[in-house]
Design a protein around this motif. Sequence first.
Motif, PDB file in Angstrom:
ATOM      1  N   CYS A 155    -136.932  20.827  -5.210  1.00 53.76           N
ATOM      2  CA  CYS A 155    -136.006  22.131  -4.941  1.00 53.76           C
ATOM      3  C   CYS A 155    -134.751  21.505  -4.121  1.00 53.76           C
ATOM      4  O   CYS A 155    -133.658  22.039  -4.776  1.00 53.76           O
ATOM      5  CB  CYS A 155    -136.906  22.801  -3.858  1.00 53.76           C
TER       6      CYS A 155
ATOM      7  N   MET B 227    -127.040  22.917  -8.299  1.00 55.36           N
ATOM      8  CA  MET B 227    -126.245  24.181  -8.129  1.00 55.36           C
ATOM      9  C   MET B 227    -124.950  23.926  -7.292  1.00 55.36           C
ATOM     10  O   MET B 227    -123.819  24.155  -7.632  1.00 55.36           O
ATOM     11  CB  MET B 227    -127.120  25.285  -7.796  1.00 55.36           C
TER      12      MET B 227
ATOM     13  N   GLN C 252    -132.642  20.744  -7.274  1.00 57.70           N
ATOM     14  CA  GLN C 252    -132.094  21.392  -7.957  1.00 57.70           C
ATOM     15  C   GLN C 252    -130.979  22.270  -7.078  1.00 57.70           C
ATOM     16  O   GLN C 252    -129.972  22.983  -7.649  1.00 57.70           O
ATOM     17  CB  GLN C 252    -133.239  22.765  -8.156  1.00 57.70           C
ATOM     18  N   GLN C 253    -131.198  22.482  -5.678  1.00 57.91           N
ATOM     19  CA  GLN C 253    -130.048  22.927  -5.095  1.00 57.91           C
ATOM     20  C   GLN C 253    -128.662  21.975  -4.903  1.00 57.91           C
ATOM     21  O   GLN C 253    -127.583  22.812  -5.011  1.00 57.91           O
ATOM     22  CB  GLN C 253    -130.600  23.142  -3.646  1.00 57.91           C
ATOM     23  N   TYR C 254    -128.920  21.015  -4.884  1.00 62.90           N
ATOM     24  CA  TYR C 254    -127.761  19.867  -5.142  1.00 62.90           C
ATOM     25  C   TYR C 254    -127.094  20.071  -6.427  1.00 62.90           C
ATOM     26  O   TYR C 254    -125.809  20.302  -6.784  1.00 62.90           O
ATOM     27  CB  TYR C 254    -128.181  18.475  -4.944  1.00 62.90           C
TER      28      TYR C 254
ATOM     29  N   ILE D 238    -134.070  31.364 -14.790  1.00 66.40           N
ATOM     30  CA  ILE D 238    -133.331  32.623 -13.993  1.00 66.40           C
ATOM     31  C   ILE D 238    -131.974  32.260 -13.389  1.00 66.40           C
ATOM     32  O   ILE D 238    -131.154  32.838 -13.405  1.00 66.40           O
ATOM     33  CB  ILE D 238    -134.296  33.141 -12.918  1.00 66.40           C
ATOM     34  N   MET D 239    -131.956  30.958 -12.383  1.00 63.95           N
ATOM     35  CA  MET D 239    -131.040  30.637 -11.978  1.00 63.95           C
ATOM     36  C   MET D 239    -129.598  30.362 -12.902  1.00 63.95           C
ATOM     37  O   MET D 239    -128.369  30.568 -12.692  1.00 63.95           O
ATOM     38  CB  MET D 239    -131.425  29.470 -10.836  1.00 63.95           C
TER      39      MET D 239
ATOM     40  N   GLN E 167    -135.915  39.460 -15.022  1.00 62.26           N
ATOM     41  CA  GLN E 167    -135.823  38.671 -13.786  1.00 62.26           C
ATOM     42  C   GLN E 167    -137.083  38.793 -12.780  1.00 62.26           C
ATOM     43  O   GLN E 167    -137.556  37.745 -12.269  1.00 62.26           O
ATOM     44  CB  GLN E 167    -134.598  39.157 -13.074  1.00 62.26           C
ATOM     45  N   ASN E 168    -137.438  39.981 -12.398  1.00 60.16           N
ATOM     46  CA  ASN E 168    -138.477  40.064 -11.661  1.00 60.16           C
ATOM     47  C   ASN E 168    -139.717  39.418 -12.037  1.00 60.16           C
ATOM     48  O   ASN E 168    -140.276  38.921 -11.166  1.00 60.16           O
ATOM     49  CB  ASN E 168    -138.623  41.741 -11.066  1.00 60.16           C
ATOM     50  N   ALA E 169    -140.238  39.658 -13.155  1.00 62.62           N
ATOM     51  CA  ALA E 169    -141.375  39.132 -13.658  1.00 62.62           C
ATOM     52  C   ALA E 169    -141.216  37.783 -13.762  1.00 62.62           C
ATOM     53  O   ALA E 169    -142.389  36.998 -13.208  1.00 62.62           O
ATOM     54  CB  ALA E 169    -141.769  39.498 -15.086  1.00 62.62           C
TER      55      ALA E 169
ATOM     56  N   PHE F 157    -143.285  25.667 -13.769  1.00 63.27           N
ATOM     57  CA  PHE F 157    -142.853  26.595 -12.957  1.00 63.27           C
ATOM     58  C   PHE F 157    -141.210  26.344 -12.542  1.00 63.27           C
ATOM     59  O   PHE F 157    -140.688  27.036 -12.586  1.00 63.27           O
ATOM     60  CB  PHE F 157    -143.546  26.504 -11.340  1.00 63.27           C
TER      61      PHE F 157
ATOM     62  N   HIS G  44    -138.238  29.068 -13.108  1.00 63.31           N
ATOM     63  CA  HIS G  44    -137.077  29.608 -12.062  1.00 63.31           C
ATOM     64  C   HIS G  44    -135.741  29.108 -12.316  1.00 63.31           C
ATOM     65  O   HIS G  44    -134.934  29.766 -12.096  1.00 63.31           O
ATOM     66  CB  HIS G  44    -137.612  29.202 -10.652  1.00 63.31           C
TER      67      HIS G  44
ATOM     68  N   ILE H 269    -139.396  35.871 -11.660  1.00 63.76           N
ATOM     69  CA  ILE H 269    -139.578  35.339 -10.310  1.00 63.76           C
ATOM     70  C   ILE H 269    -141.103  35.324  -9.833  1.00 63.76           C
ATOM     71  O   ILE H 269    -141.445  34.220  -9.278  1.00 63.76           O
ATOM     72  CB  ILE H 269    -138.740  36.195  -9.370  1.00 63.76           C
ATOM     73  N   LEU H 270    -141.588  36.372  -9.943  1.00 65.95           N
ATOM     74  CA  LEU H 270    -143.088  36.485  -9.797  1.00 65.95           C
ATOM     75  C   LEU H 270    -144.061  35.798 -10.290  1.00 65.95           C
ATOM     76  O   LEU H 270    -144.771  35.063  -9.813  1.00 65.95           O
ATOM     77  CB  LEU H 270    -143.389  38.066  -9.412  1.00 65.95           C
TER      78      LEU H 270
END
Lengths: 323, 323
Positions: free
Chosen positions: A141, A148, A144-146, A81-82, A100-102, A74, A78, A104-105
């Motif tokens: 998470c 980015m 991943q934020q750090y 995408i990022m 992209q939408n598929a 998972f 994601h 994300i979902l």
Amino acid sequence: MQTNEQLLTAIENYLAQCESPTEPERLYAPITYSMVGGGKRLRPMLVLLACGLYTDDIRPALPAAAAVETFHNFTLLHDDIMDHAAVRRGKPSVFAKWGQNAAILSGDAMLICAYRLLTQSPEAQLPELLKVFNEMALQVCEGQQYDMDFESKPKVSVVEYMHMIELKTSVLLAGSTVIGALLGGAPEEDRRKLRRFATELGLAFQLQDDLLDSYGDERLGKAIGGDILEGKKTYLMITAMSHADEPDREVLRSTAKNPKLTDAEKIAAVKAVYDRYDIPRLTEQQISVRFDRALALLDTLTTDPQRVRQLKEFSKSLMGRKK
Amino acid sequence: MQTNEQLLTAIENYLAQCESPTEPERLYAPITYSMVGGGKRLRPMLVLLACGLYTDDIRPALPAAAAVETFHNFTLLHDDIMDHAAVRRGKPSVFAKWGQNAAILSGDAMLICAYRLLTQSPEAQLPELLKVFNEMALQVCEGQQYDMDFESKPKVSVVEYMHMIELKTSVLLAGSTVIGALLGGAPEEDRRKLRRFATELGLAFQLQDDLLDSYGDERLGKAIGGDILEGKKTYLMITAMSHADEPDREVLRSTAKNPKLTDAEKIAAVKAVYDRYDIPRLTEQQISVRFDRALALLDTLTTDPQRVRQLKEFSKSLMGRKK
């Protein structure tokens, strides 16, 4: 005790029998696509090996092993995408293939599927397993934020970088190991040690990944220098920035974006600076310190040394080391 | 027994004390932003009201109430990325305010936070709660996928549409109600009835939403005709398509994209077709059938009718009905 191959087969068999619904097709097809034939199954192996330290019956750990693998996939889905990544494990990424939408979902659905697998663990351990899993997932998470954030941050310190890779890589290895140990019935003190073991192993693994990207590894046959061409803030780059004088720092800062240089020239220029400050050796040293610390922790466990040996061998093979 | 206002206060207080970490800021700020001052808290209210059918002590249901609200807000966050929606509840959406990547990742973290809240429920009920929550969460994703699929599908039947809104809207209301009932100690037969109650309530609610978008509601002060201008396949549109003759079907198909018409003319043209085939009355009828069925199910519960009355009154106020 089962061999590593037997454990891997058990994981693959378990994953194969986790039937996913087929409709709606655009929700579930990307999940199957991501889970099939992907990767080394490192995290579920750690679940089973840690469980196997304390018991011969690793079957109760299979749902949790599948859960951490699903969670890992998972995050890749994601992340792609990022990062606008079109390729994953030599195949088109879900993002590239379904849009992209598929992506994300179906990523969202995959995260829920990970929890659904975890829920199939023995009820007595479920509350504790969930606590470990939730914290682990949230920290991944954060990592991943750090990661980015660092892209646009002018200066990243070695401490900040180590904290980021601990969150992004080590936490999931540590969580997997603790979950396996819990399911095997490990005493709390051992679980604490195993968490530290997997954290150090993860750091060593990530630093080695950084090193190999620039200095290569004939076993991987991977293109060398990708991180340098992207101007990525790796352990090598950050350490070099902290050691180099100002002219060399300018080389490190500007080479990747210099339109006058070929890729080969860029890689050579940055590696020349790395070599001048002995960065490969410093990185090797850091890897060894972390890896030795990881192995030493295993020697302090309360369980049978014969069982510990299997996890040690696995760790060594992961790092590409014979001994 | 507590009043609806007391229950709402309990929810707000519980959510306010769920402290979120602050770092990394771009991960957690969007979560706080989404959770604060948002919406009617319909889903957590259903958790507490369903729990309150069987016990006066609703405190054990508060973590689960917060979990379903967090989950709901997570779905809105990711839906807004997929729909490119810039506004949510009169404020910029997380997607518009922080950008796509932050919205993906903080949505992921929010889904994990929902599970973390759920994990704080009483341990004895945790395995059962998780099963309900997992299935619910997965079905909501399925509903969102069908909703996206329908945008590009030439013909959607009423049956397909009802299935989609059941997944996208009813399932979360039904899951919330069942979770509350479980935590209140409801017998299995009552839980089954409550699931059906909330499913029908959700369908009535969604159909009413479709109706009000085109025919308005002075209480909402909402702009009328948004669905018509978007050419959205609502219950009204799908029912009209199945009743109308070919020239009228062509009006329904082409009006939204007709560049020669003003917005007001488009709305008038489509509503003229709706009126010709009595679509508003047919929709009203369908709403009433669903809503009456929902209320009738409540009369068959094994619990004190006085407690049931509160849930009934809440359902009526939700539908804007006095009696």
